[in-house]
Design an enzyme around this catalytic site. Structure first.
Site, short mmCIF file in Angstrom:
data_model
loop_
_atom_site.label_atom_id
_atom_site.label_comp_id
_atom_site.label_asym_id
_atom_site.label_seq_id
_atom_site.Cartn_x
_atom_site.Cartn_y
_atom_site.Cartn_z
N TYR A 220 -4.30 -5.08 0.57
CA TYR A 220 -3.72 -4.43 -0.61
C TYR A 220 -2.58 -3.54 -0.11
O TYR A 220 -2.54 -2.34 -0.32
CB TYR A 220 -4.77 -3.64 -1.40
CG TYR A 220 -4.46 -3.68 -2.88
CD1 TYR A 220 -4.61 -4.87 -3.59
CD2 TYR A 220 -3.95 -2.58 -3.54
CE1 TYR A 220 -4.27 -4.94 -4.94
CE2 TYR A 220 -3.61 -2.64 -4.89
CZ TYR A 220 -3.79 -3.82 -5.57
OH TYR A 220 -3.45 -3.90 -6.91
N GLN B 74 -1.13 8.10 10.63
CA GLN B 74 -1.66 9.47 10.66
C GLN B 74 -2.45 9.80 9.39
O GLN B 74 -3.22 10.74 9.35
CB GLN B 74 -0.51 10.48 10.83
CG GLN B 74 -1.02 11.90 11.10
CD GLN B 74 0.01 12.97 10.86
OE1 GLN B 74 1.16 12.81 11.25
NE2 GLN B 74 -0.39 14.05 10.21
N GLU C 255 3.57 0.70 0.95
CA GLU C 255 4.65 1.14 1.86
C GLU C 255 4.11 1.78 3.14
O GLU C 255 4.77 1.73 4.18
CB GLU C 255 5.58 2.12 1.15
CG GLU C 255 6.67 1.46 0.32
CD GLU C 255 7.64 0.61 1.15
OE1 GLU C 255 8.06 1.05 2.23
OE2 GLU C 255 7.95 -0.51 0.71
N HIS D 267 1.43 0.83 4.88
CA HIS D 267 1.18 -0.30 5.80
C HIS D 267 2.50 -0.89 6.29
O HIS D 267 2.65 -1.21 7.47
CB HIS D 267 0.42 -1.42 5.09
CG HIS D 267 -0.94 -1.05 4.56
ND1 HIS D 267 -1.23 -0.99 3.22
CD2 HIS D 267 -2.08 -0.72 5.21
CE1 HIS D 267 -2.49 -0.66 3.06
NE2 HIS D 267 -3.04 -0.48 4.25
P1 AMP Z 1 -6.22 0.68 5.53
O1 AMP Z 1 -5.76 -0.64 5.02
O2 AMP Z 1 -6.32 1.75 4.48
O3 AMP Z 1 -7.42 0.60 6.42
O4 AMP Z 1 -5.05 1.21 6.48
C1 AMP Z 1 -4.55 0.44 7.54
C2 AMP Z 1 -3.64 1.29 8.38
O5 AMP Z 1 -2.58 1.80 7.58
C3 AMP Z 1 -4.35 2.52 8.97
O6 AMP Z 1 -3.90 2.74 10.29
C4 AMP Z 1 -3.90 3.64 8.06
O7 AMP Z 1 -3.91 4.91 8.66
C5 AMP Z 1 -2.49 3.20 7.72
N1 AMP Z 1 -2.07 3.83 6.47
C6 AMP Z 1 -2.71 3.82 5.28
N2 AMP Z 1 -2.04 4.56 4.38
C7 AMP Z 1 -0.95 5.05 5.02
C8 AMP Z 1 0.14 5.92 4.63
N3 AMP Z 1 0.24 6.40 3.40
N4 AMP Z 1 1.07 6.21 5.54
C9 AMP Z 1 0.97 5.72 6.82
N5 AMP Z 1 -0.01 4.92 7.24
C10 AMP Z 1 -0.97 4.59 6.36
#
Ligand code: AMP
Length: 272
Positions: free
Chosen positions: A23, A139, A26, A28
């Protein structure tokens, strides 16, 4: 995937890896762009890992849209999307786990006791499968990035970790796949995380050193918004995650807040 990764390696190509639960937004995509600058082959994984969700959490509700993700990833120049099924990732005989103690029984680990064991275990598996030279984490999940950095050091994973800044909506809300759960009213209240972190940062920059007082101000600020329920607010050392009573050096302010039923996290590192 291992065979393909090995082929890239033998050709001398540098593999950059961004693990995700899909999903894509920006946040990611910013990780993917950082990976592209440094790597020859960019691999992302899309896997909603069941072992990092608690029994009452949103595993089944978690938003999924593979064809949308595929399109976004292609546009960003991703070479491979690793998109395994649960049965491929966890055979019924699966026994082994990876655990990083200390760093995982604070902050998010308090209300999500099994979460980080799920994260370290799935990342270990993904790293062995994808064989990256470097990985990029956000982060936004500060504690996760610290735990993975530590795991890479402790267990001698032969890879580098890059931690990328938090990408926010124009009004400051940290981007998250979970933001789409929010109703219009809850979306307004979700701003309380960013607003209160800003407030805290302002106090520290003005010279306030008392963590308890700052935490109280954050609490009051968040509670002034409807639909909010605080999970935790912590001011800690950014490397050890140990609480700091007095702010005399850079600190991590981390918080988790339920807005309606949606649990949101955010953090600032405040340098003084
Ligand atoms: P997730 O799909 O939520 O497990 O996130 C995958 C990766 O994207 C992880 O390393 C998160 O920390 C990073 N991530 C998620 N949201 C953000 C964001 N708003 N800004 C920067 N990195 C993000």
């Amino acid at each position: 995937m291992q065979t393909v990764a090995e082929t890239f390696r033998q050709r001398g190509q540098v593999i950059g890896f961004v693990p995700t639960m899909g999903y894509l937004h920006e946040g990611h995509l910013s990780l993917i762009r950082i990976a592209r600058e440094k790597g020859d082959i960019i691999i992302i994984s899309i896997y909603v890992n069941p072992t990092q969700f608690g029994p009452d959490e949103d595993l089944n509700l978690y938003p999924r849209d593979f064809s949308r993700d595929e399109e976004l990833a292609k546009k960003e120049g991703v070479h491979i999307i690793f998109y395994p099924s649960d049965t491929e990732m966890y055979r019924s005989e699966h026994l082994t786990v990876v655990r990083a103690d200390e760093l995982t029984n604070v902050l998010c680990g308090t209300s999500r006791p099994h979460h980080f064991q799920g994260v370290t275990t799935i990342c270990t598996k993904l790293f062995h499968i994808v064989k990256p030279h470097f990985v990029v984490f956000g982060q936004k999940d500060y504690q996760q990035s610290l735990v993975i950095r530590r795991m890479i050091q402790d267990l001698n994973f032969d890879m580098e970790i890059i931690v990328a800044p938090i990408v926010r909506e124009p009004d400051g809300l940290a981007m998250s796949s979970r933001n789409q759960y929010l109703s219009a009213e809850e979306r307004q209240s979700a701003l309380s995380l960013f607003q209160s972190l800003n407030l805290a940062q302002g106090l520290i920059h003005k010279g306030e050193k008392n963590s308890d007082l700052i935490i109280q101000k954050i609490r009051e600020s968040i509670e002034s918004y409807p639909y909010t329920k605080i999970d935790y607010i912590s001011i800690v050392d950014p490397y050890t995650l140990k609480p700091l009573k007095e702010i005399t050096k850079s600190v991590l302010i981390a918080l988790a807040v339920f807005v309606g039923k949606t649990r949101l996290i955010d953090n600032f590192i405040v340098n003084i």
